[in-house]
Design an enzyme around this catalytic site. Sequence first.
Site, short mmCIF file in Angstrom:
data_model
loop_
_atom_site.label_atom_id
_atom_site.label_comp_id
_atom_site.label_asym_id
_atom_site.label_seq_id
_atom_site.Cartn_x
_atom_site.Cartn_y
_atom_site.Cartn_z
N ASN A 86 18.57 37.55 -31.85
CA ASN A 86 18.10 36.20 -31.53
C ASN A 86 18.36 35.87 -30.06
OD1 ASN A 86 17.29 35.72 -34.15
ND2 ASN A 86 19.04 34.43 -34.68
N ARG A 447 3.55 37.06 -29.55
CA ARG A 447 4.62 37.59 -28.70
C ARG A 447 5.41 38.71 -29.37
NH1 ARG A 447 7.41 33.00 -27.39
NH2 ARG A 447 6.23 32.68 -25.48
N HIS A 477 -2.63 30.75 -34.77
CA HIS A 477 -1.39 30.95 -35.51
C HIS A 477 -1.54 30.65 -36.99
CE1 HIS A 477 2.91 29.80 -36.56
NE2 HIS A 477 3.08 30.99 -36.03
N TYR A 510 11.38 36.49 -45.67
CA TYR A 510 11.11 35.14 -45.20
C TYR A 510 10.70 34.27 -46.38
CZ TYR A 510 10.78 36.73 -40.30
OH TYR A 510 11.04 37.24 -39.05
N ARG A 606 15.41 24.57 -40.02
CA ARG A 606 16.18 25.82 -39.87
C ARG A 606 16.76 25.94 -38.47
NH1 ARG A 606 14.53 30.87 -37.94
NH2 ARG A 606 12.35 30.26 -38.11
N HIS A 634 11.39 29.60 -43.74
CA HIS A 634 10.27 29.64 -42.79
C HIS A 634 9.14 28.69 -43.15
CE1 HIS A 634 6.83 31.82 -40.71
NE2 HIS A 634 7.73 31.75 -39.74
#
Length: 725
Positions: A86, A447, A477, A510, A606, A634
């Site tokens: 992260n 990305r 997205h 997820y 989150r 998520h």
Amino acid sequence: MSTDSSDLNPPAPSPPPAASKPERSVPSAPPAATSAAVAADSLPDDRYFNRELSWLDFNARVLALAEDESQPLLERAKFLAIFASNLDEFYMVRVAGLKRRRETGLSVRSADGLTPREQLAYIAKRNQELVEQHAAAFEQRIRRELAERGIRIVRWNELAEDDKKRLHNYFTDQVFPVLTPLAVDPAHPFPYISGLSMNLAVTVRDPDAGTERFARVKVPDNVPRLLNVESNGDEWSATFLPLEDLIAAHLGELFTGMEVTEVHEFRVTRNADLEVEEDRDEDLLLALERELAQRRFGPPVRLEIASDMSEHMQELLLRELEVAPNDVVVINGLLDLSCLWQLHAVDRKDLKDAPFVPATHPAFAEHETPKSVFATLREGDVLVHHPYDSFSTSVQRFIEQAASDPHVLAIKQTLYRTSGDSPIVDALIDAAEAGKQVVALVEIKARFDEQANIKWARALEKAGVHVVYGLVGLKTHCKTSLVVRQEGSTIRRYCHIGTGNYNPKTARLYEDIGLLTAEPSIGADLTDLFNVLTGYARQDTYRSLLVAPHGIRRGIVDRIEQEIEHARAGRPAGIRFKANSLVDEQVIDALYRASQAGVRVDVVVRGICALKPGIPGLSENISVRSILGRFLEHSRVFHFAGSGEFWIGSADMMHRNLDRRVEVQVPVRNPRLVKQLDAMFDSALDPATRCWVLQSGGEWEPSPTEHEQVRDHQREMIALHGAQG
């Protein structure tokens, strides 16, 4: 674990004048309402937390899971690895962006009033605190506890002689041939240091002349970082040696005839935030490939060094890499603990979470007479909740059956991120080869997945799939699939709209929600949306969907305003949000107004939260909690109690999602499915559910306290869906 720090919420300077705000270079949504802008003037200037420091708080919560002794030991090691990964991305993207803005001289302040320079200073201090805590958690606790259970990470001088001999042979055969020591002297300039690579900074002395020279040795990244050196064959034990230790012990073979006087590990992080210049007259694929080739040459944004590195070695690296002292992170122990994923792969079920197998959703369970997905959806909508509901027997089966069904005429699909061996992509290729019309919108600007998506785009094109890359200036997205099927004399459209990617691997890790439906208005909306994405159609409003960049912020704020009206009229009202991040100022301000009107607002976030809860007169009716655990939370779900509306979709409440991306939110109307979402919220918001609660001063406090009954939200969901299956 407390994340209290005086630097988390520094006094905010006065907000910048409006003229200092940068112009947007991409299409943006219009203001939700003129009245909202006016109402914002009556709210306090210091009403937002800093988003970057809030992200660091999120990573601190990940670290707290690694320190939580109630977690299985190898799961704790996994959370240490996640923390490290992260942080790498945070520096490559967020810190890199702040540095770019600082260096261009733009006096753009964040919503909480800080300049890029001020934010970078706060980040550096807070990050060093977290990195020290991270290293201590591993070196002082988890490493020792792993050793007690037979899993050891050792240094070279701790190895037995037999192990050293065996590893010497391994070094000679497998490692030595790929090493390239690079000297630095008048004839050899300082070498390029690639981003995220592990390196050894070495000083060698000429025994004849007495002169010292610097050299760099790159630790190869195509060899396992942790070498398993256990020789007794005991499946319950394993001993690992860091690869850099093996190399350091054999530097004499690389610098024959020289004396090695100093060796230290270091690691550089570089700017990886691509800025693709999108020209309508240039092939986007070629433009992106050109930028990707430059990514590894981005300027350094962080230098990680071992705590025992000498001062003169530090000065040399700072000078040659052109890194500022504030960008140096000192680590007491192993650098780059993302290598602990290797430990998590050790076959020790006693040190991990119990195995979990997603259940097939009851609607798709095999019966005496198996039904197609299409027959099931004609009977009613289906809401799937991953990873508790199997992705492969629901969403993946939906696409695979569409590919093989002779009555299906067309499949239209968005792909943002998918797996390396994607069954979804394989199904689209099969459909195209079977003569169906197949359209795939592949977001090649996703990305860190750019190269993979370019590869998939070319494979799909080769199979005859119509591949498009979306709209100039916007990332696509949204998570949408549209299947067009001939049924007798009519055409019926079947849809999937979700919160997560079409990736069967992450769908097991997820937490995401998806709606499968044959609702005509949703099918018509998706048809229109794909026409916008693939052609020249221009459309801002839809029958059932909210679509960014024009509709989601406006739609969400309008519904918050409706809850305010319900409360003022004495009717039931309430708002429940579940998202990854809550940053957008217009949405936050609307929630503040709702709180001031007496509307109860419960937020489950989150990661980042810029909203300040619990402030009298502003947000005393707002609570914010964060749930982290085995699965990555998520999904994005929004509930407006007064109107009875539930919405799910791909968009977080962030500028990038609402202004610079194509996102889709879909209403969930079926009472049976609404009940599922209601149960999910009730579990997440139960006072006994293990979580962190955001305080008005910025601290995230663990809740409930140890002496209270504690529920685990994700285990509750496993039990619930297991019972359904």
